[in-house]
Design an enzyme around this catalytic site. Structure first.
Site, PDB file in Angstrom:
ATOM      1  N   HIS A  55       1.748  14.176  12.117  1.00 50.88           N
ATOM      2  CA  HIS A  55       1.753  13.612  10.769  1.00 50.88           C
ATOM      3  C   HIS A  55       2.148  14.646   9.720  1.00 50.88           C
ATOM      4  O   HIS A  55       2.855  14.331   8.772  1.00 50.88           O
ATOM      5  CB  HIS A  55       0.367  13.052  10.436  1.00 50.88           C
ATOM      6  CG  HIS A  55       0.297  12.383   9.104  1.00 50.88           C
ATOM      7  ND1 HIS A  55       0.666  11.067   8.911  1.00 50.88           N
ATOM      8  CD2 HIS A  55      -0.077  12.846   7.888  1.00 50.88           C
ATOM      9  CE1 HIS A  55       0.513  10.756   7.633  1.00 50.88           C
ATOM     10  NE2 HIS A  55       0.060  11.823   6.992  1.00 50.88           N
ATOM     11  N   HIS A 104      -0.478   4.795   5.830  1.00 51.34           N
ATOM     12  CA  HIS A 104      -1.890   5.022   6.164  1.00 51.34           C
ATOM     13  C   HIS A 104      -2.272   4.001   7.232  1.00 51.34           C
ATOM     14  O   HIS A 104      -3.252   3.272   7.108  1.00 51.34           O
ATOM     15  CB  HIS A 104      -2.765   4.889   4.915  1.00 51.34           C
ATOM     16  CG  HIS A 104      -3.736   6.015   4.769  1.00 51.34           C
ATOM     17  ND1 HIS A 104      -5.052   5.846   4.424  1.00 51.34           N
ATOM     18  CD2 HIS A 104      -3.581   7.357   4.943  1.00 51.34           C
ATOM     19  CE1 HIS A 104      -5.660   7.016   4.366  1.00 51.34           C
ATOM     20  NE2 HIS A 104      -4.787   7.946   4.683  1.00 51.34           N
TER      21      HIS A 104
END
Length: 749
Positions: A55, A104
């Protein structure tokens, strides 16, 4: 327990460390030891683990993402490009706009409300960190099958989280999309975007320079929530064998964030910071290493100075915590007192936790003992680079050969009418008002257009009426059939949506959502989609200013459809001249712009009527998209059209239903020569729009289309209280409204 200091780590080289549990590979751990010339301390291991996660480091994607820079078109409007918290573009009159979309996804599946809420909070702080006042948010969403029980768990929580956080911040939610598909079962996509406005001279960058300058952490206290949250949580695949990740989801406080925003903007106004970074993914590990890496020196941090909500947190946990509503500023010594005064005024906790040094190391201390001594670039910017193997999947040819053109089509007018009603009532084509009505779309009073319009439009100057438009789009079904074309179609649709409002497309942000990069088929999809988007941006002259990659969106062996979501930002000189999608005036002439072909691969019709996915997606003609946009912008500016709506999912009939219901008027249609009614209504050929032209402007409008070489076919007139396809069927607007608006509340509410 002995504190794992740098000295202790040097003296105990063989001590076992939990590198695998923190998501590191064996060779990555070996590389850390090579960089440091010793084993890392526990705190250093924590920092590397989160910063080298998929990420944060983009280790599997960066070799492909570099195309966005290599192929970037020349664009005088671009002020800040890839590499900062968000891109910045010049929109004229001394204004700059910053915008970005991020994901998210994994946190929102585990804890829907907080996962989505903190997604909004994080993207807002990215925009704030650039020096801008956030003015609007958008939310592209993907969920599993609409009738699946888990969708009923996830969707309401996500929507409530987005609405709750954004509404409390006083930010209008002006755009986005909601898509349902079984492929997202267990892996919903919660992408969040934000737009911010500033003057050119107010742009701030994330760097720590100037020896002796103070490092100030301000905002909320640091807690145990979010430890290893998006950084580790978003870097592996879900499966049933792993324990719950619930504690890793951050907890948001929008009221604290509102204070943080206003406090930061006042600090900016008084020019008190030399560099600034928000604390999002990887928390202090990210903020300190990135600020030091981008600066001209080193940094010394006293970690025990960090204000805590939980006094039992270890140094490693403090460094990994992703607690929300925090910022890190670099402040010259003479400005520290005033900085603190402003923070106190806004009831924002602020603490000097360190200073910039003239060295080259990031050094962190805990009660006087050194626990971190690293070259900051190796943490923040020199992580692993993977050239993952990729290969066209063995099933791709068969999927494309399974042409949707073979599917049974309606043979009677009654059947055609029935399929229209089924289409407009299907979850993906049905009204999303149940969702968007939970968002405040008009707070602050500068929203000009919002959902369900083609793009959101915000006024940014009340005197001149200068404004910006934003649209987000993506079709995972198209991308599954052809990732290269699918990414280009996502860009083309967002570009077209911006143009239908009268705004000129300027720049792009993206959120690239894919399955596991360890699967060569997924990496092929990613490589093709990235290449397609980079090529298309180059052709259309819209540079990618930044974005986000979200990988490991799969459960076990089942990956989501490749889903590149593209946001296009546009500028409109006078928002009072924007164009809505609503048909409002009887007698307006309806024109179909562009060419309609037999293109049903990945279409809404094939999904709704036949539950089919196969064939090829619509053809992409980027020069036609550019021409269509130019015509739409000129016609809007010069008053030649009263309404415009792009044609995409669901084809012409979907666009007509939306425009008629939006304006409360019907339409009479004639099928053009050379087309059958089915293709006319359901084809999803790209590069098309339907416009409503005042009779007084028909000649001027059609002459412009003819001179520019854009096909423009008169297909009907705005009239009555039904949609009447002459010779085929008519459906009252009341019946269409019931079909269109009842689906989502019936499934979710």
């Amino acid at each position: 327990m002995t504190l794992d200091t740098v000295k202790h780590a040097t003296e105990t080289p063989e001590s076992a460390q939990p590198w695998a549990e923190l998501g590191l590979k064996e060779d990555e751990y070996a590389r850390i030891r090579e960089i440091l010339g010793r084993r890392p301390t526990g705190a250093e291991l924590a920092m590397y683990s989160v910063m080298w996660s998929e990420h944060c480091s983009y280790k599997s994607s960066k070799v492909h993402l570099k195309q966005f820079g290599e192929k970037a078109p020349e664009n005088d409007a671009l002020l800040v490009g890839i590499g900062e918290n968000a891109g910045v573009v010049d929109v004229g009159q001394g204004y700059a706009v910053t915008f970005k979309v991020e994901s998210h996804n994994h946190p929102s599946y585990i804890e829907p409300y907080q996962g989505a809420a903190t997604g909004v909070g994080g993207i807002v702080r990215d925009i704030l960190a650039m020096g801008a006042r956030p003015v609007a948010v958008v939310d592209p969403l993907r969920f599993g099958a609409a009738d699946h029980p888990d969708t009923k768990r996830v969707l309401p929580g996500v929507v409530a989280g987005i609405g709750g956080y954004g509404n409390c911040l006083g930010l209008p939610n002006i755009g986005g999309e909601v898509v349902f598909d079984a492929c997202y079962q267990g892996n919903p996509l919660v992408n969040a975007g934000c737009i911010g406005v500033m003057k050119h001279e107010d742009i701030h960058l994330a760097k720590a320079s100037g020896a002796g300058n103070k490092v100030i952490l301000y905002g909320a206290r640091t807690g145990g929530d979010g430890i290893g949250g998006v950084s580790v949580l978003a870097s592996e695949t879900f499966d049933d064998s792993k324990p719950t990740k619930r504690p890793a989801v951050q907890v948001g406080d929008p009221f604290q964030e509102k204070l943080l925003i206003e406090c930061t903007l006042e600090i900016f106004k008084e020019k008190l910071v030399a560099g600034i970074q928000d604390l999002g993914g990887a928390g202090l590990s990210c903020a300190t290493s990135e600020l030091a890496s981008a600066g001209s020196g080193g940094m010394r941090v006293e970690l025990d100075s960090v204000p805590l909500r939980d006094a039992t947190l270890s140094p490693e946990e403090i460094l990994m915590s992703e607690s929300q509503e925090r910022m890190c500023a670099i402040v010259e010594p003479q400005h520290v007192e005033r900085f603190m005064e402003i923070c106190e005024k806004w009831d924002v906790i602020a603490t000097v936790i360190g200073e910039v040094t003239d060295g080259e190391r990031l050094e962190i201390f805990w009660h006087g003992e050194q626990i971190v001594d690293v070259p900051p670039r190796t943490v923040a910017h020199e992580g692993p680079v993977y050239h993952r193997p990729y290969e066209r999947p063995s099933w791709q040819d068969a999927l494309q050969a399974d042409d949707a053109g073979k599917l049974a089509r309606p043979t009677t007018s009654a059947e055609l009418k029935d399929q229209v009603l089924k289409l407009v009532a299907s979850p993906n084509q049905a009204s999303k008002a149940w969702i968007t009505d939970q968002y405040d779309r008009f707070v602050q009073g500068n929203t000009v257009l919002a959902q369900p319009e083609d793009s959101g439009v915000i006024r940014i100057d009340e005197e001149t009426n200068l404004g910006v438009a934003i649209a987000t789009d993506g079709n995972g079904r198209y991308a599954k059939l052809d990732p290269y074309a699918g990414a280009q179609l996502a860009l083309a649709e967002a570009y077209r949506n911006v143009a239908t409002t009268g705004a000129k497309p300027l720049a792009v942000s993206d959120c690239l959502n894919f399955g596991s990069p360890e699967d060569p088929a997924v990496m092929w999809q990613f490589a093709e989609a990235t290449r397609g988007l980079a090529d298309a941006c180059q052709t259309l002259g819209t540079p990618v200013t930044g974005g986000n990659v979200s990988l490991y969106n799969q459960t076990g062996e089942t990956a989501i459809h490749p889903t590149p979501v593209v946001a296009v930002l546009g500028v409109i000189d006078d928002v009072t001249r924007r164009t809505s999608q609503a048909f409002t005036q009887e007698g307006q002439l309806l024109y179909l712009l562009g060419e309609t072909r037999e293109e049903f691969g990945g279409s809404a019709w094939s999904q709704v009527i036949h539950e089919h996915l196969g064939g090829l997606p619509p053809q992409v003609d980027l020069e036609r998209e550019r021409l269509l946009a130019e015509i739409l912008i000129s016609a809007s500016r010069d008053g030649m059209i009263d309404a415009a709506h792009d044609l995409s999912d669901g084809g012409l009939i979907q666009a007509l239903v939306e425009s008629c219901l939006r304006g409360g008027t019907g339409a009479r249609l004639v099928v053009p020569d050379g087309l059958d009614a089915f293709t006319f209504l359901f084809s999803e050929s790209a590069g098309r729009a339907v416009v409503a032209v005042p009779r007084s402007e028909e000649v001027r409008f059609t002459d412009m289309c003819t001179v520019r070489g854009l096909p423009a076919t008169r297909i009907g007139v705005v009239d009555g209280e039904e949609i009447d396809v002459q010779g085929e069927f008519s459906i009252p607007l009341s019946e269409l409204r019931t079909a269109h608006e009842g689906t989502i509340p019936g499934l979710i509410a």
